[in-house]
Write a protein that holds these residues in place. Structure first.
Motif, PDB file in Angstrom:
ATOM      1  N   HIS A  12       0.823  -1.213   0.000  1.00 40.83           N
ATOM      2  CA  HIS A  12       0.000   0.000   0.000  1.00 40.83           C
ATOM      3  C   HIS A  12       0.862   1.270   0.000  1.00 40.83           C
ATOM      4  N   GLY A  13       0.269   2.367  -0.425  1.00 37.94           N
ATOM      5  CA  GLY A  13       0.953   3.648  -0.412  1.00 37.94           C
ATOM      6  C   GLY A  13       1.200   4.138   1.011  1.00 37.94           C
ATOM      7  N   GLU A  14       2.004   5.186   1.098  1.00 40.95           N
ATOM      8  CA  GLU A  14       2.303   5.751   2.421  1.00 40.95           C
ATOM      9  C   GLU A  14       1.004   6.092   3.145  1.00 40.95           C
ATOM     10  N   SER A  15       0.914   5.677   4.403  1.00 45.61           N
ATOM     11  CA  SER A  15      -0.275   5.938   5.206  1.00 45.61           C
ATOM     12  C   SER A  15       0.035   6.990   6.271  1.00 45.61           C
ATOM     13  N   THR A  16      -1.015   7.528   6.868  1.00 41.01           N
ATOM     14  CA  THR A  16      -0.813   8.451   7.988  1.00 41.01           C
ATOM     15  C   THR A  16      -0.138   7.727   9.147  1.00 41.01           C
ATOM     16  N   GLY A  17      -0.368   6.427   9.258  1.00 43.05           N
ATOM     17  CA  GLY A  17       0.299   5.636  10.288  1.00 43.05           C
ATOM     18  C   GLY A  17       1.790   5.515  10.039  1.00 43.05           C
ATOM     19  N   ASN A  18       2.193   5.362   8.772  1.00 43.32           N
ATOM     20  CA  ASN A  18       3.614   5.334   8.436  1.00 43.32           C
ATOM     21  C   ASN A  18       4.297   6.613   8.890  1.00 43.32           C
ATOM     22  N   VAL A  19       3.653   7.739   8.618  1.00 40.77           N
ATOM     23  CA  VAL A  19       4.220   9.038   8.973  1.00 40.77           C
ATOM     24  C   VAL A  19       4.332   9.177  10.492  1.00 40.77           C
ATOM     25  N   ALA A  20       3.261   8.807  11.215  1.00 35.12           N
ATOM     26  CA  ALA A  20       3.265   8.923  12.672  1.00 35.12           C
ATOM     27  C   ALA A  20       4.299   7.997  13.301  1.00 35.12           C
ATOM     28  N   ALA A  21       4.443   6.791  12.753  1.00 31.46           N
ATOM     29  CA  ALA A  21       5.393   5.828  13.315  1.00 31.46           C
ATOM     30  C   ALA A  21       6.831   6.272  13.096  1.00 31.46           C
ATOM     31  N   ALA A  22       7.119   6.790  11.898  1.00 34.07           N
ATOM     32  CA  ALA A  22       8.471   7.278  11.628  1.00 34.07           C
ATOM     33  C   ALA A  22       8.814   8.427  12.567  1.00 34.07           C
ATOM     34  N   ARG A  23       7.857   9.305  12.797  1.00 32.30           N
ATOM     35  CA  ARG A  23       8.074  10.435  13.700  1.00 32.30           C
ATOM     36  C   ARG A  23       8.319   9.947  15.126  1.00 32.30           C
ATOM     37  N   ALA A  24       7.540   8.955  15.576  1.00 28.89           N
ATOM     38  CA  ALA A  24       7.689   8.441  16.938  1.00 28.89           C
ATOM     39  C   ALA A  24       9.037   7.755  17.131  1.00 28.89           C
ATOM     40  N   GLU A  25       9.454   6.962  16.147  1.00 23.24           N
ATOM     41  CA  GLU A  25      10.750   6.283  16.247  1.00 23.24           C
ATOM     42  C   GLU A  25      11.894   7.297  16.279  1.00 23.24           C
ATOM     43  N   GLN A  26      11.819   8.300  15.426  1.00 25.21           N
ATOM     44  CA  GLN A  26      12.898   9.286  15.337  1.00 25.21           C
ATOM     45  C   GLN A  26      13.004  10.140  16.593  1.00 25.21           C
ATOM     46  N   SER A  27      11.875  10.393  17.250  1.00 28.92           N
ATOM     47  CA  SER A  27      11.888  11.240  18.445  1.00 28.92           C
ATOM     48  C   SER A  27      12.052  10.445  19.733  1.00 28.92           C
ATOM     49  N   GLY A  28      12.178   9.120  19.623  1.00 28.52           N
ATOM     50  CA  GLY A  28      12.416   8.292  20.801  1.00 28.52           C
ATOM     51  C   GLY A  28      11.201   8.063  21.672  1.00 28.52           C
ATOM     52  N   HIS A 224       8.441   3.129 -11.179  1.00 31.26           N
ATOM     53  CA  HIS A 224       7.217   3.810 -11.610  1.00 31.26           C
ATOM     54  C   HIS A 224       6.945   5.055 -10.781  1.00 31.26           C
ATOM     55  N   LEU A 225       7.384   5.059  -9.531  1.00 33.93           N
ATOM     56  CA  LEU A 225       7.188   6.232  -8.676  1.00 33.93           C
ATOM     57  C   LEU A 225       8.103   7.373  -9.112  1.00 33.93           C
ATOM     58  N   HIS A 226       9.333   7.059  -9.436  1.00 32.86           N
ATOM     59  CA  HIS A 226      10.252   8.081  -9.925  1.00 32.86           C
ATOM     60  C   HIS A 226       9.758   8.655 -11.250  1.00 32.86           C
ATOM     61  N   ARG A 227       9.292   7.766 -12.122  1.00 37.79           N
ATOM     62  CA  ARG A 227       8.895   8.194 -13.457  1.00 37.79           C
ATOM     63  C   ARG A 227       7.688   9.110 -13.407  1.00 37.79           C
ATOM     64  N   GLU A 228       6.755   8.831 -12.493  1.00 40.50           N
ATOM     65  CA  GLU A 228       5.532   9.618 -12.450  1.00 40.50           C
ATOM     66  C   GLU A 228       5.596  10.772 -11.454  1.00 40.50           C
ATOM     67  N   GLY A 229       6.734  10.943 -10.773  1.00 39.65           N
ATOM     68  CA  GLY A 229       6.897  12.084  -9.890  1.00 39.65           C
ATOM     69  C   GLY A 229       6.383  11.876  -8.481  1.00 39.65           C
ATOM     70  N   ALA A 230       5.933  10.671  -8.142  1.00 38.54           N
ATOM     71  CA  ALA A 230       5.512  10.388  -6.771  1.00 38.54           C
ATOM     72  C   ALA A 230       6.743  10.072  -5.937  1.00 38.54           C
ATOM     73  N   THR A 231       6.793  10.602  -4.735  1.00 39.17           N
ATOM     74  CA  THR A 231       7.966  10.434  -3.895  1.00 39.17           C
ATOM     75  C   THR A 231       8.011   9.033  -3.318  1.00 39.17           C
ATOM     76  N   PRO A 232       9.054   8.229  -3.600  1.00 35.35           N
ATOM     77  CA  PRO A 232       9.156   6.904  -2.979  1.00 35.35           C
ATOM     78  C   PRO A 232       9.396   7.044  -1.481  1.00 35.35           C
ATOM     79  N   THR A 233       8.712   6.258  -0.688  1.00 32.45           N
ATOM     80  CA  THR A 233       8.927   6.243   0.753  1.00 32.45           C
ATOM     81  C   THR A 233       9.040   4.814   1.229  1.00 32.45           C
ATOM     82  N   SER A 234       9.708   4.638   2.354  1.00 30.99           N
ATOM     83  CA  SER A 234       9.853   3.286   2.904  1.00 30.99           C
ATOM     84  C   SER A 234       9.559   3.259   4.391  1.00 30.99           C
ATOM     85  N   GLU A 235       8.837   4.264   4.909  1.00 27.77           N
ATOM     86  CA  GLU A 235       8.494   4.275   6.323  1.00 27.77           C
ATOM     87  C   GLU A 235       7.737   2.996   6.675  1.00 27.77           C
ATOM     88  N   GLU A 236       8.061   2.457   7.830  1.00 33.61           N
ATOM     89  CA  GLU A 236       7.438   1.193   8.220  1.00 33.61           C
ATOM     90  C   GLU A 236       6.072   1.403   8.829  1.00 33.61           C
TER      91      GLU A 236
END
Length: 243
Positions: A12-28, A224-236
């Protein structure tokens, strides 16, 4: 044995949960701040762009190379990805709960730090049992997920031999499909998961060879993400293994 002619799985594409989890991990932090239950976590704006890029890739394929069957995880982020990606694609489509993400039980919404702080005994048990067989209380092991995927693959092979099938699911599903289809040994699977990266809206695919068996064609590609201009992400995010 009858076989699918082509099988692909899209994380699936990047979710709001991916964003929140990456932020939580980075901030400890110990807990990931996600208000929805896991099944209801939606795509982020970036995730919607990524799903649209998958659609551009699919619609750019020759008509006889497009998927004829699409099976989707019931989780909202996967269903939204499929909705965008399959626009104008003429495929028989349905939702199958066997493609849902791994259930983490008492570890749900905890970061790695949170697991070690709040459930140190589980961190120790997971280290002893290993990634594949460890089952958190109230949750699933990778072996449990494998059992439901084995059932789904059996149904697809029986009912859709010769079809081109695309799945929309989650990170763990991608790794475990490789385990099943390619008959990867447990230690090699664990190494693959440790060293590999299955980004949001990446595509993994297999094609049937002259021997009548599915063989890996692409693993977690994001061109396909690079070609179409969508930003690739790998947040867990909520797909992550917290310990």
């Amino acid at each position: 044995m009858d076989e699918l002619s082509w099988l692909a799985v899209v994380r699936h594409g990047e979710s709001t949960g991916n964003v929140a989890a990456a932020r939580a991990e980075q901030s400890g932090e110990e807990v990931i701040d996600i208000p929805e239950r896991d099944a209801d976590v939606p795509l982020s704006p970036t995730g919607r762009e990524q799903a649209a890029a998958v659609n551009q890739w699919l619609t750019g394929l020759p008509a006889d190379e497009r998927p004829t069957v699409a099976v989707i995880s019931p989780y909202l982020r996967a269903r939204q990805t499929a909705e965008h990606a399959l626009d104008a694609i003429d495929a028989r489509t349905w939702v199958d709960e066997r493609l849902r993400d791994r259930e983490l039980g008492v570890l749900d919404l905890l970061t790695g730090k949170g697991v070690r702080a709040r459930h140190p005994e589980e961190a120790e048990r997971r280290a002893r049992l290993g990634k594949f067989y460890y089952r958190p209380p109230g949750g699933e092991s990778w072996a449990d997920v494998t059992l439901r995927l084995r059932s789904l693959l059996g149904d697809l092979r029986r009912d859709h031999a010769g079809d081109r099938v695309i799945l929309f699911a989650h990170e763990a599903i991608v790794y475990l499909l490789r385990y099943l289809i390619e008959e990867i040994a447990e230690p090699d699977l664990v190494k693959l998961a440790r060293d590999g990266e299955v980004g949001n809206c990446s595509i993994t695919s297999w094609v049937t060879g002259d021997d009548g068996r599915l063989a890996l064609a692409d693993f977690a590609v994001v061109h396909h993400l690079h070609r179409e201009g969508a930003t690739p992400t790998s947040e867990e995010g909520v797909d992550a293994e917290p310990v």
